[in-house]
Enzyme design. Structure first.
Site, PDB file in Angstrom:
ATOM      1  N   PRO A   1      85.530  90.072 -18.434  1.00 30.62           N
ATOM      2  CA  PRO A   1      86.217  91.321 -18.096  1.00 30.62           C
ATOM      3  C   PRO A   1      86.600  91.357 -16.625  1.00 30.62           C
ATOM      4  O   PRO A   1      85.820  90.973 -15.757  1.00 30.62           O
ATOM      5  CB  PRO A   1      85.173  92.389 -18.431  1.00 30.62           C
ATOM      6  CG  PRO A   1      84.290  91.747 -19.451  1.00 30.62           C
ATOM      7  CD  PRO A   1      84.220  90.303 -19.053  1.00 30.62           C
ATOM      8  N   GLU A   2      87.802  91.807 -16.357  1.00 30.39           N
ATOM      9  CA  GLU A   2      88.262  91.939 -14.986  1.00 30.39           C
ATOM     10  C   GLU A   2      88.289  93.419 -14.608  1.00 30.39           C
ATOM     11  O   GLU A   2      87.910  94.291 -15.393  1.00 30.39           O
ATOM     12  CB  GLU A   2      89.626  91.271 -14.824  1.00 30.39           C
ATOM     13  CG  GLU A   2      89.548  89.760 -15.068  1.00 30.39           C
ATOM     14  CD  GLU A   2      90.839  89.024 -14.731  1.00 30.39           C
ATOM     15  OE1 GLU A   2      91.742  89.634 -14.112  1.00 30.39           O
ATOM     16  OE2 GLU A   2      90.950  87.833 -15.098  1.00 30.39           O
TER      17      GLU A   2
END
Length: 281
Positions: free
Chosen positions: A6-7
């Protein structure tokens, strides 16, 4: 498609879902279904959380920071497969019995009002820790982070100062958390394409000798903000086809109007970069 780390936009979306359920609530019970995730839980993890009221749910880069009325901060990272589920406790007198797990539910927080927040992490790459008051700024993962790209402190000026004198490729520099906090591989590729800058360009070319921003730094700072804001606004995990302009589109026509280039994929610092060699210079 393979599971991706996840960014910033995905973590910010999680923060926005957690905040209404957690802010202002008291942590009545903490259930640990195992001794560790990526690293062991601190021995005082449960005792420092139970009975404390939650002041805020914030984010720094890709870390979630839950501030408590004791001054401590609950630090959380999703890892590669972590997620939160918000529900209600069936049996508040016995939270351990009420919180039926699916096998990957490793942490269950029971809050005042009967709300439960469950952390599910099949690959167990997530992290949870409790930081003492004032320790967050000195934490190894947080202390060296650069400006938040969606914060007021991030601008073409700050970006240029960080890039001045750097000889590494621009895409590699953007993945350095000391330059921009939480940007990540996907959105670095997207921002570079929008700004018309090659990921192979030397980072120092975006700044003058005095560290002032050149036009490319202005375009890139604006592009970083734009792609992140758009991704956050979607409020969902965007790992599906059609969500990106260039990421994972190798071999397809460049989406820039009037450009006849083709999106290429190259490896940089062990990560995939997608770009158009025609319109990104």
């Amino acid at each position: 498609m393979m599971r991706l780390m996840p960014e910033l936009p995905e973590v910010e979306a999680v923060r926005r879902r957690l905040e209404p359920a957690m802010r202002g609530a008291r942590i009545e019970h903490v259930l640990l279904r195992r001794k560790n995730l990526r690293q062991p839980f601190p021995a005082t993890f449960v005792s420092r959380l139970e009975g404390r009221r939650i002041r805020s749910v914030d984010r720094r880069g890709t870390y979630l920071l839950v501030a408590l009325d004791s001054g401590d901060t609950l630090l959380m990272h999703l890892g590669m497969s972590g997620s939160f589920r918000i529900g209600r406790s069936v049996n508040r007198r016995s939270p351990a019995k009420a919180a039926a797990a699916d096998g990957h539910d490793h942490v269950v927080f029971t809050l005042s009002g009967g709300v439960t927040v469950t952390f599910n992490d099949p690959r167990r790459f997530g992290v949870m820790d409790v930081l003492a008051e004032g320790a967050a700024a000195a934490h190894g993962a947080l202390g060296a982070m650069g400006p938040e790209p969606l914060g007021a402190s991030f601008s073409a000026d700050t970006l240029a100062r960080s890039l001045a004198g750097k000889r590494v490729a621009l895409k590699v520099a953007l993945l350095d958390q000391r330059v921009v906090a939480g940007l990540g591989n996907i959105y670095a590729s997207e921002a570079l394409h929008r700004a018309g800058l090659s990921p192979l360009r030397r980072s120092s070319t975006l700044a003058t000798a005095a560290g002032r921003p050149r036009p490319g730094a202005v375009r890139l700072a604006d592009a970083i903000k734009a792609v992140l804001r758009e991704a956050v606004a979607r409020q969902e995990r965007p790992y599906r086809a059609g969500r990106f302009r260039v990421y994972d589109h190798a071999g397809e026509p460049c989406p820039t109007p009037g450009c006849r280039g083709t999106i290429r994929r190259i490896a940089q610092a062990g990560r995939s970069s997608f770009y158009c060699a025609v319109c990104q210079r």
